[in-house]
Write a protein that holds these residues in place. Structure first.
Motif, PDB file in Angstrom:
ATOM      1  N   THR A  58     -10.931   6.610  -4.416  1.00 36.03           N
ATOM      2  CA  THR A  58     -10.222   7.893  -4.466  1.00 36.03           C
ATOM      3  C   THR A  58     -11.140   9.075  -4.186  1.00 36.03           C
ATOM      4  N   GLN A  83      -3.195   9.000   3.332  1.00 37.83           N
ATOM      5  CA  GLN A  83      -2.649   7.968   4.212  1.00 37.83           C
ATOM      6  C   GLN A  83      -3.756   7.101   4.817  1.00 37.83           C
ATOM      7  N   ARG A 131      -6.564   6.390   3.364  1.00 39.16           N
ATOM      8  CA  ARG A 131      -7.011   5.504   2.295  1.00 39.16           C
ATOM      9  C   ARG A 131      -6.005   4.365   2.072  1.00 39.16           C
ATOM     10  N   ARG A 132      -4.731   4.661   2.173  1.00 42.24           N
ATOM     11  CA  ARG A 132      -3.710   3.615   2.011  1.00 42.24           C
ATOM     12  C   ARG A 132      -3.757   2.632   3.179  1.00 42.24           C
ATOM     13  N   ALA A 176       0.824  -1.212   0.000  1.00 44.55           N
ATOM     14  CA  ALA A 176       0.000   0.000   0.000  1.00 44.55           C
ATOM     15  C   ALA A 176       0.856   1.260   0.000  1.00 44.55           C
ATOM     16  N   GLN A 177       2.197   1.076  -0.029  1.00 42.82           N
ATOM     17  CA  GLN A 177       3.170   2.179  -0.054  1.00 42.82           C
ATOM     18  C   GLN A 177       3.002   3.110   1.155  1.00 42.82           C
ATOM     19  N   LEU A 178       2.825   2.486   2.318  1.00 45.41           N
ATOM     20  CA  LEU A 178       2.720   3.243   3.556  1.00 45.41           C
ATOM     21  C   LEU A 178       3.767   2.798   4.571  1.00 45.41           C
ATOM     22  N   THR A 226      -2.926  13.112  -5.473  1.00 39.10           N
ATOM     23  CA  THR A 226      -3.035  11.977  -4.553  1.00 39.10           C
ATOM     24  C   THR A 226      -3.835  10.848  -5.197  1.00 39.10           C
ATOM     25  N   THR A 231      -0.688   2.883  -6.882  1.00 37.34           N
ATOM     26  CA  THR A 231      -0.521   1.939  -5.774  1.00 37.34           C
ATOM     27  C   THR A 231      -1.424   0.728  -5.966  1.00 37.34           C
ATOM     28  N   LEU A 274      -6.518   0.347   2.501  1.00 38.55           N
ATOM     29  CA  LEU A 274      -6.110  -0.591   1.455  1.00 38.55           C
ATOM     30  C   LEU A 274      -5.223  -1.679   2.043  1.00 38.55           C
ATOM     31  N   ALA A 275      -4.282  -1.296   2.920  1.00 42.14           N
ATOM     32  CA  ALA A 275      -3.402  -2.285   3.556  1.00 42.14           C
ATOM     33  C   ALA A 275      -4.219  -3.270   4.379  1.00 42.14           C
ATOM     34  N   PHE A 299      -2.543   7.085  -5.777  1.00 40.47           N
ATOM     35  CA  PHE A 299      -3.254   5.957  -5.186  1.00 40.47           C
ATOM     36  C   PHE A 299      -3.615   4.935  -6.255  1.00 40.47           C
TER      37      PHE A 299
END
Length: 552
Positions: A501, A478, A480-481, A450-452, A508, A515, A484-485, A512
């Motif tokens: 989104t 963040q 939203r990520r 999730a690129q976090l 952003t 991602t 997602l994670a 996303f």
């Protein structure tokens, strides 16, 4: 009362703890009565004995101290055990209520507002703690004490046994029953008014911006003030009934005391009883009415508890939107999802979907676009089998959803909606909602996809960092990520994304989407969105218009 009896199975789970609390309550009451009786007998006997000669002072003084210590310790133990059992019972009630609600979501009763539902899940459950602490326990204790004192009176002072027993029975049974009967409507009104107050607060806070914009804040404040006044009125009404009940019990206690005094004086004059014993009985009579005062004070709460139980029972009486199949089949290995001629409308209204058909193969990523209100989110709800279509069939691997277990369907798909919540808790616990037994490596892997992960590693406490309410310590992207994670942690082979989104700025949003393209590799993805789809993000784009799907 019938609604309260519906919770009897949950009470039975805590039977040992509740019985122990009841036993300690009885010991407290008995030691209190014995303490008063012994003290009265001791003081009177000491006064009547010349200079205390020929009277053993040590035994009664030791008894007074002993009963005092027993009463203190038993009271502490009763509070400890009783409150612990009650808190566990409330936990059981909430677990039962959530388990009963899940098969009924989304609730078909549109009259149930968000604030009303929150009130039932919180305040109404809390109201049930009175069922044992201030109702059942004291009632049983008072009955036991009353019966014991009546038997004692029959042996020591027979003439006072009948009036005392009748007065105690009226105080323990008749007065509370009359108050509950008379206060039933007030209890219902009070619970409803308190629920209206909570709804007013929640609605006002969530719609504050709109109320200010429309100039309706003053009207809303006036309406809320009326609700507060109504709640106050019914609380005062219940308090008035409790006061009347308390007065009735005190009058009955006075009757029992006068009857005991009269019978005692007659027996004393006839030489059938000693003066110190008579005084001890008088004080014991006063002490025995201690439990009845607790019962009367709880009448208002008991009426509210019954009303709360009825409101909770009403939730569980709602028929589920979908029913489990009697003979479910196992989820097939082939994960191909097929919509075949689906027709659907809400509550018999205009068709949302009409002859909608499409196929999604395992590992394929598709996006469904279309106008707002066109039925895009409905497709995801039908896939999760929150509703059943009125026409056509949805299948996984050739097996209709209606032939599968709901639990298997929900484990097979993970939903990331536009309003997926994050909670005031650690990042770790927010992720574990996706899969409670996920390892730390699983959590970091999901955050990386999730690129976090870089952001979380930079935090002083990492995964154990507590995030604010609704994720306010994080940016919208963040949050939203993180959601997602959480969906990725679930290991569900199918990801359903509903406007992922929404409310993100363009930069952003594009980040996303990228991602999603990399983080969901190997999973089936069905995304509904208004956003433009960057090239390479999905395999296909379908357009939903007038209830039908076409290739964009």
């Amino acid at each position: 009362m019938k609604a309260l009896l519906a919770f009897a199975p949950l009470f039975r789970r805590r039977t040992p703890s509740l019985l122990l609390a009841l036993l300690l309550s009885l010991i407290t009451l008995l030691s209190g009565v014995a303490l008063l009786g012994t003290s009265g007998w001791f003081i009177t006997a000491s006064a009547l004995t010349t200079a205390g000669l020929a009277f053993n002072l040590f035994v009664p003084s030791a008894m007074v101290r002993g009963f005092s210590f027993i009463r203190i310790l038993a009271r502490y133990g009763e509070r400890l055990v009783g409150h612990n059992a009650t808190l566990k019972l409330l936990s059981d009630l909430r677990g039962w209520l959530f388990a009963a609600l899940f098969p009924r979501l989304p609730l078909p009763d549109r009259s149930l507002r968000h604030g009303d539902l929150v009130s039932r899940l919180t305040a109404d459950v809390d109201a049930l703690d009175t069922a044992f602490l201030v109702a059942i326990g004291p009632l049983l204790g008072a009955m036991f004490i009353g019966a014991g004192m009546t038997v004692l009176m029959a042996f020591v002072l027979p003439a006072a046994a009948l009036p005392y027993g009748l007065a105690m029975a009226l105080a323990v049974l008749a007065v509370p029953t009359a108050l509950v009967t008379v206060g039933r409507r007030a209890g219902q009104k009070s619970v409803a008014a308190n629920a209206d107050m909570r709804m007013g607060v929640l609605d006002g806070l969530s719609g504050l911006a709109d109320l200010n914009l429309l100039g309706a804040l003053g009207t809303t404040q006036h309406r809320f003030a009326e609700t507060v006044d109504a709640a106050g009125y019914w609380r005062l009404h219940l308090a008035g009934l409790s006061t009347l009940g308390g007065m009735a019990v005190q009058l009955l206690a006075a009757v029992a005391l006068v009857a005991t005094l009269w019978a005692g004086l007659v027996a004393l004059d006839a030489g059938q009883i000693e003066g110190p014993v008579m005084v001890g009985l008088l004080l014991a009579v006063l002490g025995s009415f201690e439990a009845t005062a607790v019962i009367v004070r709880s009448v208002g709460k008991a009426s509210g508890a019954m009303a709360a139980a009825e409101r909770l029972q009403a939730l569980t009486d709602i028929a589920p939107s979908v029913m489990e199949t009697a003979a479910p089949r196992d989820l097939p290995q082939d994960g191909t999802i097929a919509f075949e001629g689906i027709g659907f409308s809400y509550d018999g209204g205009a068709p949302v979907l009409a002859d909608a058909s499409f196929v999604v193969f395992p590992g394929e990523r598709i996006a469904i676009v279309g106008p707002s209100g066109g039925g895009k989110s409905t497709i995801l709800k039908l896939l999760l089998r929150l509703f059943d279509p009125q026409a056509g069939q949805i299948s996984i691997g050739g097996v209709a959803l209606t032939e599968l277990r709901l639990a298997d369907i929900h484990a097979h798909m993970a939903l990331l909606s536009q309003d997926s919540p994050v909670f005031i808790d650690t990042i770790r616990n927010n992720l574990l909602i996706g899969r409670w037994d996920a390892s730390e490596d699983d959590l970091w892997s999901a955050l990386q996809r999730a690129q976090l992960d870089t952001y979380v590693r930079a935090l002083p406490k990492g995964l154990d960092t507590v995030i604010g309410e609704a994720g306010r310590t994080l940016s919208v992207g963040q949050v939203r990520r993180l959601c997602l994670a959480r969906a990725l942690v679930s290991n569900a082979p199918v990801l359903l994304l509903d406007e992922p989104t929404d409310a993100l700025d363009r930069q952003t949003e594009e980040a996303f989407m990228q991602t999603l393209a990399t983080g969901t590799d190997g999973r089936t993805v069905i995304m509904v969105t208004h956003a433009s789809i960057p090239e390479g993000t999905v395999d296909r784009v379908l357009t939903l218009q007038n209830g039908e799907l076409t290739v964009a």
